[in-house]
Structures are given as structure tokens and as C-alpha cells.
Write an enzyme that holds these catalytic residues in place. Structure first.
Site, PDB file in Angstrom:
ATOM      1  N   LEU A 104      31.022  34.027  44.116  1.00  0.00           N
ATOM      2  CA  LEU A 104      30.745  33.810  42.694  1.00  0.00           C
ATOM      3  C   LEU A 104      31.722  34.583  41.806  1.00  0.00           C
ATOM      4  CD1 LEU A 104      26.898  34.074  43.009  1.00  0.00           C
ATOM      5  CD2 LEU A 104      28.258  31.989  42.757  1.00  0.00           C
TER       6      LEU A 104
ATOM      7  N   PHE B 105      46.324  53.438  49.642  1.00  0.00           N
ATOM      8  CA  PHE B 105      44.908  53.351  50.008  1.00  0.00           C
ATOM      9  C   PHE B 105      44.677  52.346  51.134  1.00  0.00           C
ATOM     10  CE2 PHE B 105      40.865  51.021  49.368  1.00  0.00           C
ATOM     11  CZ  PHE B 105      40.019  51.997  49.889  1.00  0.00           C
ATOM     12  N   TRP B 106      45.111  51.113  50.944  1.00  0.00           N
ATOM     13  CA  TRP B 106      44.756  50.062  51.913  1.00  0.00           C
ATOM     14  C   TRP B 106      45.329  50.321  53.294  1.00  0.00           C
ATOM     15  CZ3 TRP B 106      40.594  47.517  51.814  1.00  0.00           C
ATOM     16  CH2 TRP B 106      39.992  47.210  50.597  1.00  0.00           C
TER      17      TRP B 106
HETATM   18  S1  MYA Z   1      38.182  41.283  42.786  1.00  0.00           S
HETATM   19  C1  MYA Z   1      38.135  41.547  41.047  1.00  0.00           C
HETATM   20  C2  MYA Z   1      38.743  42.879  40.707  1.00  0.00           C
HETATM   21  N1  MYA Z   1      38.599  43.194  39.297  1.00  0.00           N
HETATM   22  C3  MYA Z   1      39.513  42.954  38.366  1.00  0.00           C
HETATM   23  O1  MYA Z   1      40.574  42.451  38.646  1.00  0.00           O
HETATM   24  C4  MYA Z   1      39.113  43.337  36.950  1.00  0.00           C
HETATM   25  C5  MYA Z   1      40.237  43.884  36.143  1.00  0.00           C
HETATM   26  N2  MYA Z   1      40.895  45.006  36.828  1.00  0.00           N
HETATM   27  C6  MYA Z   1      40.321  46.201  37.032  1.00  0.00           C
HETATM   28  O2  MYA Z   1      39.204  46.476  36.656  1.00  0.00           O
HETATM   29  C7  MYA Z   1      41.167  47.216  37.782  1.00  0.00           C
HETATM   30  O3  MYA Z   1      42.529  46.844  37.693  1.00  0.00           O
HETATM   31  C8  MYA Z   1      40.764  47.357  39.274  1.00  0.00           C
HETATM   32  C9  MYA Z   1      41.733  48.296  39.978  1.00  0.00           C
HETATM   33  C10 MYA Z   1      39.362  47.963  39.364  1.00  0.00           C
HETATM   34  C11 MYA Z   1      40.801  46.023  39.998  1.00  0.00           C
HETATM   35  N3  MYA Z   1      40.572  44.735  45.159  1.00  0.00           N
HETATM   36  O4  MYA Z   1      42.187  52.650  40.456  1.00  0.00           O
HETATM   37  P1  MYA Z   1      43.561  52.200  40.742  1.00  0.00           P
HETATM   38  C12 MYA Z   1      43.927  48.614  44.787  1.00  0.00           C
HETATM   39  C13 MYA Z   1      40.827  45.746  46.012  1.00  0.00           C
HETATM   40  O5  MYA Z   1      44.645  53.125  40.357  1.00  0.00           O
HETATM   41  P2  MYA Z   1      43.188  50.114  38.777  1.00  0.00           P
HETATM   42  C14 MYA Z   1      36.711  42.011  43.357  1.00  0.00           C
HETATM   43  O6  MYA Z   1      35.842  42.350  42.619  1.00  0.00           O
HETATM   44  C15 MYA Z   1      45.425  48.696  44.649  1.00  0.00           C
HETATM   45  O7  MYA Z   1      46.044  47.825  45.595  1.00  0.00           O
HETATM   46  N4  MYA Z   1      41.745  46.704  45.795  1.00  0.00           N
HETATM   47  O8  MYA Z   1      43.851  50.744  40.100  1.00  0.00           O
HETATM   48  C16 MYA Z   1      36.610  42.259  44.864  1.00  0.00           C
HETATM   49  C17 MYA Z   1      45.656  50.156  44.918  1.00  0.00           C
HETATM   50  O9  MYA Z   1      45.549  50.439  46.312  1.00  0.00           O
HETATM   51  P3  MYA Z   1      46.907  50.606  47.190  1.00  0.00           P
HETATM   52  C18 MYA Z   1      42.419  46.629  44.636  1.00  0.00           C
HETATM   53  O10 MYA Z   1      44.035  48.986  38.360  1.00  0.00           O
HETATM   54  C19 MYA Z   1      36.854  43.721  45.134  1.00  0.00           C
HETATM   55  C20 MYA Z   1      44.446  50.807  44.249  1.00  0.00           C
HETATM   56  O11 MYA Z   1      43.443  49.780  44.146  1.00  0.00           O
HETATM   57  C21 MYA Z   1      42.207  45.625  43.700  1.00  0.00           C
HETATM   58  O12 MYA Z   1      42.864  51.144  37.792  1.00  0.00           O
HETATM   59  C22 MYA Z   1      36.967  44.070  46.581  1.00  0.00           C
HETATM   60  C23 MYA Z   1      44.793  51.283  42.854  1.00  0.00           C
HETATM   61  O13 MYA Z   1      43.647  51.867  42.308  1.00  0.00           O
HETATM   62  C24 MYA Z   1      41.241  44.641  44.006  1.00  0.00           C
HETATM   63  N5  MYA Z   1      40.961  43.619  43.178  1.00  0.00           N
HETATM   64  O14 MYA Z   1      41.802  49.511  39.324  1.00  0.00           O
HETATM   65  C25 MYA Z   1      37.169  45.546  46.808  1.00  0.00           C
HETATM   66  N6  MYA Z   1      43.019  45.814  42.649  1.00  0.00           N
HETATM   67  O15 MYA Z   1      47.621  51.822  46.652  1.00  0.00           O
HETATM   68  C26 MYA Z   1      37.390  45.905  48.271  1.00  0.00           C
HETATM   69  C27 MYA Z   1      43.729  46.923  42.928  1.00  0.00           C
HETATM   70  O16 MYA Z   1      46.478  50.765  48.625  1.00  0.00           O
HETATM   71  C28 MYA Z   1      36.124  45.899  49.049  1.00  0.00           C
HETATM   72  N7  MYA Z   1      43.384  47.422  44.119  1.00  0.00           N
HETATM   73  O17 MYA Z   1      47.694  49.331  46.964  1.00  0.00           O
HETATM   74  C29 MYA Z   1      36.363  46.340  50.471  1.00  0.00           C
HETATM   75  C30 MYA Z   1      35.074  46.302  51.320  1.00  0.00           C
HETATM   76  C31 MYA Z   1      34.164  47.475  51.026  1.00  0.00           C
HETATM   77  C32 MYA Z   1      32.850  47.438  51.798  1.00  0.00           C
HETATM   78  C33 MYA Z   1      33.028  47.665  53.263  1.00  0.00           C
HETATM   79  C34 MYA Z   1      31.697  47.710  53.994  1.00  0.00           C
HETATM   80  C35 MYA Z   1      31.822  47.791  55.463  1.00  0.00           C
HETATM   81  O1  JJ1 Z   2      42.398  29.468  34.628  1.00  0.00           O
HETATM   82  C1  JJ1 Z   2      43.488  29.650  35.145  1.00  0.00           C
HETATM   83  N1  JJ1 Z   2      44.610  29.116  34.703  1.00  0.00           N
HETATM   84  C2  JJ1 Z   2      44.610  28.142  33.621  1.00  0.00           C
HETATM   85  C3  JJ1 Z   2      44.989  28.771  32.322  1.00  0.00           C
HETATM   86  C4  JJ1 Z   2      46.387  29.293  32.305  1.00  0.00           C
HETATM   87  C5  JJ1 Z   2      46.731  29.980  31.030  1.00  0.00           C
HETATM   88  C6  JJ1 Z   2      48.053  30.642  31.150  1.00  0.00           C
HETATM   89  N2  JJ1 Z   2      48.088  31.632  32.165  1.00  0.00           N
HETATM   90  C7  JJ1 Z   2      45.520  26.995  34.033  1.00  0.00           C
HETATM   91  N3  JJ1 Z   2      45.516  25.949  33.219  1.00  0.00           N
HETATM   92  C8  JJ1 Z   2      46.202  24.722  33.506  1.00  0.00           C
HETATM   93  C9  JJ1 Z   2      45.172  23.615  33.516  1.00  0.00           C
HETATM   94  C10 JJ1 Z   2      45.758  22.222  33.512  1.00  0.00           C
HETATM   95  C11 JJ1 Z   2      44.676  21.209  33.143  1.00  0.00           C
HETATM   96  C12 JJ1 Z   2      45.208  19.821  33.159  1.00  0.00           C
HETATM   97  C13 JJ1 Z   2      45.856  19.475  34.465  1.00  0.00           C
HETATM   98  C14 JJ1 Z   2      46.915  20.491  34.863  1.00  0.00           C
HETATM   99  C15 JJ1 Z   2      46.368  21.872  34.873  1.00  0.00           C
HETATM  100  O2  JJ1 Z   2      46.147  27.025  35.075  1.00  0.00           O
HETATM  101  C16 JJ1 Z   2      43.604  30.515  36.403  1.00  0.00           C
HETATM  102  C17 JJ1 Z   2      43.329  29.703  37.648  1.00  0.00           C
HETATM  103  O3  JJ1 Z   2      44.232  28.679  37.746  1.00  0.00           O
HETATM  104  N4  JJ1 Z   2      42.645  31.581  36.342  1.00  0.00           N
HETATM  105  C18 JJ1 Z   2      42.997  32.848  36.493  1.00  0.00           C
HETATM  106  O4  JJ1 Z   2      44.159  33.177  36.687  1.00  0.00           O
HETATM  107  C19 JJ1 Z   2      41.881  33.833  36.453  1.00  0.00           C
HETATM  108  C20 JJ1 Z   2      41.896  34.759  37.619  1.00  0.00           C
HETATM  109  C21 JJ1 Z   2      41.841  34.099  38.981  1.00  0.00           C
HETATM  110  C22 JJ1 Z   2      41.588  35.103  40.072  1.00  0.00           C
HETATM  111  C23 JJ1 Z   2      40.113  35.366  40.225  1.00  0.00           C
HETATM  112  C24 JJ1 Z   2      39.733  36.586  40.957  1.00  0.00           C
HETATM  113  C25 JJ1 Z   2      38.250  36.640  41.218  1.00  0.00           C
HETATM  114  C26 JJ1 Z   2      37.831  37.917  41.775  1.00  0.00           C
HETATM  115  C27 JJ1 Z   2      36.464  38.164  42.185  1.00  0.00           C
HETATM  116  O5  JJ1 Z   2      35.821  37.578  43.164  1.00  0.00           O
END
Ligand code: MYA
Ligand code: JJ1
Length: 388
Positions: free
Chosen positions: A388, A4-5
């Protein structure tokens, strides 16, 4: 490796497209809005699109429930972000928001919400260019529907709807590595309630340390160090906007925030965002510290179900040392019963993290731009934007 990407206008890992002779800026020119595809992208036949009305009491519960059960977890699946309904409403209702960018997927028969992605409008300055963007967040696919390529459909659909609003760039963060990070930042954690953190496996007792010595190590004064530090009020909005605007100018990427946006993002909201200022009575605000409330569910712990975490937001120190201001943030967070204070190594945070007894976490946060190219990766300290 990224089916995809590789098709998207983002900086690729391959040398060819990351060659430094390419110009910085848009990767693809903007289209005409009237040329943007009118039909939603096709979903698997059992599912349908919906827009989520976050003002609706039931619909916000549906988004909350999807995320609380299926959103981001740490590497060892011990903790999962548990954004509150109030927080989600706040984060999604930024000035200028549209519910067209709050996109859900429902099962056709049961109407159950099974996936979500959102965008909110923002002006982001990247080096010297101020660019209208969508901030994309809360991408989530239900655990039972993972790895079916639903995420690319959600991303294409929000891209289409962002394009329909004549917006051609986006910014997003993720814990996973995708093509190609603009910056890679690390989470740091400051224990406020060390016993609970150790009990739930968030942190460990250091070698040669007893629980009693650990509790003493993280003890904080009962009251803030800075005389006159107080919650931010509506009357502070112009002065805080001026303070934050000047502060953000030094970073390579930062939001450009209007008074309306500052009011929305920083005026204290219980259980959502906390902001404190020094000065301002009739005059100018000299200092600001702020943090937002983002608890995590503790997966499968019988004693404790949630970890109460504060996340550093925007902090500006001019009349007191930054270390003192952030000590006050820790004290105020402790007074409010937070278990841990989290910060990234962005902004000026490196200057206080070690001295204030933050420790490095095991999580990273990668920053990305969609359809905007930079020649060089940024250092975390060049990042001014907090998502956020
Ligand atoms: S980051 C937080 C993301 N959410 C989570 O991590 C929650 C838990 N996980 C899930 O819900 C699922 O695992 C998700 C993937 C939904 C993440 N950002 O459907 P698939 C690619 C972008 O089979 P699933 C946040 O919210 C992956 O590399 N892409 O996978 C910001 C692969 O593509 P490719 C991601 O695991 C989001 C494809 O998806 C991410 O079932 C920004 C696989 O799809 C990710 N975090 O679902 C989004 N994770 O084959 C982009 C996986 O190419 C926005 N993938 O490697 C872009 C801008 C859009 C607007 C543009 C306007 C101009
Ligand atoms: O919270 C996080 N890690 C903690 C818990 C680890 C538990 C085992 N995996 C951690 N703890 C150590 C703390 C310690 C306190 C005393 C001093 C030394 C350190 O490291 C981590 C961040 O570190 N959180 C995550 O992994 C959650 C996901 C982060 C990605 C977020 C994506 C956001 C997407 C949307 O915008």
C-alpha cells in the site's frame, strides 16, 4: 557506498555475496527471542521514541500530518503522496497488528512527531516457502532532519521490535535503489480526467493533439460493460478468498491471505478501497477487481490542491476477459471522480496496459526482502504482491 545497508542481511550488489552457489532462503539464522536486545537503539539526545496509537484521534492526525508534509514525492517534486487518516488506520490495523510496530520519534521538548516507520504482520510466499514477515512501510523523516542518519536508527529499531515477535524476515518497497532489488517495476498511468492532469503538469498534451481530441481519446462508457458487476459484500469473503488464493499461486512472490485478511483488505471502505465482483449470488465469485484511493498533494498549484488517484490492487478475471474487467475498473473509478488510474507492470497487468491507454510513468518501484536471499532477480510479471 552504502555504509548502513552493507552491514545488513540483504543481498549485496557485490559479486561475492550474490554468487549463485549460495543457498536460497534466510541469510542469517533466527536468534532466540530471549537473546534479542532489550533496550531501544539510541537516538540523538534531543529526540525520544514513541509508539503511535492509530486508534487515538490525535495520534493518527500527528502521523497523517508528518506524512502529508514530508512523505514520498515524484522526481520533480511536483506531487507528494497524501494518504488519508482513514487509509493509514486501515493500512496499519491489519489482522494481527501490534502498535509496537508503529514507531514514532518525537522532539523531547516540543513533543512534535518528527519521524515514523511502521510494520504489519504478513505471510509471504517466496517461490515454494511461506515465510512470516513484517511488511515495512511509511518510513518518513521530517524534511528539516534529513541526511542526519536517522533512517538507519529507525530501521534498526523496527528490526529489533520485529525480532521480539519471533519474526526474522521483512518485505518492503521503495522508489530508490538499495541493495538489492528483488524486482524493479514501473508505474503506468491511465488518464481519467485528462484536462486536469495536463493543467497540473501530471501529463502533457501529446504532439499533434488538441485538448478536445485528448478528452475524446480517454472517454469511457458511462456504465460498466460486465452485466451484474457489483460492490463486494461481506458474504463474498469466502468465495473471494478462494478466487484470490488460486490466482496468487502462479507468482514467485505473493501474500498468503486468510479470510480475515481478505475481509479487511477488500471489503469496500469509502475513500480507502473499492472492490467489485461478478457472480457470487449464492454461488461462486468468478471475477474480482479492486483499487485503493491514494491522493497526491499538488505542490504549489493555485487551481488544484489534490490529484485523486486510484491504484490497481487485486484483479482476477475468469468469466470475462481481463481487459473488459479492467475497463470496468476504469469506468467505476471515473464514476467515483478519480483523475487517474495507476498500475504497476506486475501480475498480469502487461496484458492490458497498452490496449487500455495506460502510459508509462517516470517512477519505478523496487521490491526488497530483508534476510531472505533469491538466486535470480524476478520479472515484474512474477510479482503478485501489492504494497500500500
Ligand atoms: S519507502 C518510502 C520511504 N520514504 C520516503 O521516501 C519519504 C521521504 N523521504 C524521507 O522521509 C527520508 O529521505 C528517508 C531517509 C526517511 C527515506 N528505504 O537518515 P538518512 C538509506 C531504506 O541520513 P534521510 C518505505 O517506507 C540510505 O540508503 N533505506 O537519510 C519502505 C542510507 O543508507 P546507506 C533508505 O534521507 C522503507 C541511509 O538511509 C531509504 O534523512 C523500508 C541514509 O539515512 C528507503 N526508502 O532519510 C525500510 N531511503 O548509507 C527498510 C534512504 O546504507 C526496512 N535510505 O545507503 C528493512 C526491514 C526492517 C525489518 C526487518 C525485520 C526482520
Ligand atoms: O506519478 C508519477 N509520475 C507522473 C507525474 C510526473 C510528474 C513529473 N515528475 C507521470 N506522469 C505521466 C503520466 C502520463 C499520462 C498519460 C499517458 C502517459 C503517461 O509519470 C510517478 C510514477 O510514475 N510517481 C512517483 O514518482 C512517486 C513515487 C514513486 C515511488 C513510490 C515509493 C513508495 C514507497 C513505499 O512503499
Amino acid at each position: 557506498a552504502h555504509a548502513f545497508w552493507e552491514t545488513q542481511p540483504v543481498t549485496q550488489f557485490s559479486a561475492e555475496r550474490s554468487a549463485p552457489e549460495l543457498p536460497e532462503g534466510a541469510i542469517q539464522p533466527p536468534q532466540k527471542v530471549e537473546d534479542v536486545r532489550q533496550e531501544p537503539y539510541k537516538l540523538p539526545s534531543a529526540y525520544e521514541w514513541c509508539t503511535c496509537d492509530v486508534n487515538d484521534a490525535q495520534e493518527i492526525v500527528e502521523v497523517y500530518t508528518l506524512l502529508t508534509n514530508n512523505y514520498v514525492e515524484d522526481d520533480d517534486n511536483m506531487f507528494r503522496f497524501d494518504y488519508s487518516k482513514e487509509f493509514l488506520r486501515w493500512a496499519l490495523k491489519l489482522p494481527g497488528y501490534t502498535s509496537q510496530w508503529h514507531i514514532g520519534v518525537r522532539a523531547k521538548t516540543s513533543k512534535k512527531l518528527v519521524a515514523f516507520i511502521s510494520g504489519v504482520p504478513a505471510r509471504i510466499r517466496v517461490q515454494s516457502a511461506v515465510v512470516r514477515m513484517a511488511e515495512i512501510n511509511f518510513l518518513c523523516v521530517h524534511k528539516k532532519l534529513r541526511s542526519k542518519r536517522l533512517a538507519p536508527v529507525l530501521i534498526r529499531e523496527i528490526t529489533r521490535r520485529v525480532h521480539l515477535r519471533d519474526t526474522w524476515q521483512a518485505v518492503y518497497t521503495a522508489g530508490v535503489v538499495l541493495p538489492k532489488p528483488l524486482a524493479t517495476c514501473r508505474y503506468w498511468h491511465r488518464s481519467l480526467n485528462p484536462k486536469k492532469l495536463i493543467d497540473v503538469g501530471f501529463s502533457r498534451l501529446a504532439r499533434n493533439m488538441t485538448m478536445a481530441r485528448t478528452i475524446k481519446l480517454y472517454k469511457l462508457p458511462e456504465q460498466p460493460l460486465s452485466p451484474g458487476i457489483r460492490p463486494m459484500h461481506p458474504a463474498d469473503v469466502p468465495a473471494v478468498t478462494a478466487l484470490v488464493t488460486t490466482y496468487l499461486q502462479q507468482f514467485a512472490i505473493a501474500p498468503v491471505l486468510s479470510e480475515e485478511e481478505i475481509a479487511h483488505l477488500l471489503l469496500p471502505a469509502a475513500g480507502v478501497v473499492s472492490s467489485y465482483v461478478i457472480g457470487g449470488e449464492g454461488g461462486r465469485v468468478s471475477d474480482l477487481c479492486s483499487f485503493y484511493t491514494l491522493p497526491s498533494s499538488i505542490i504549489g498549484n493555485p487551481e488544484h490542491s489534490t490529484l485523486k488517484a486510484a491504484y490497481s490492487f487485486y484483479n482476477v478475471a475468469t468469466s470475462v476477459p481481463l481487459e473488459q474487467l479492467m475497463t470496468d475498473a476504469l469506468i467505476l473509478a471515473k464514476q467515483d471522480d478519480f483523475d487517474v488510474f495507476n498500475a504497476l507492470d506486475i501480475q498480469h497487468n502487461e496484458a492490458f496496459l497498452k490496449d487500455l491507454k495506460f502510459g508509462p510513468g517516470d517512477g519505478f518501484l523496487h521490491y526488497y526482502l530483508y534476510n531472505w536471499r533469491l538466486n535470480k532477480e524476478l520479472q515484474p510479471r512474477q510479482v503478485g504482491l501489492v504494497m500500500l
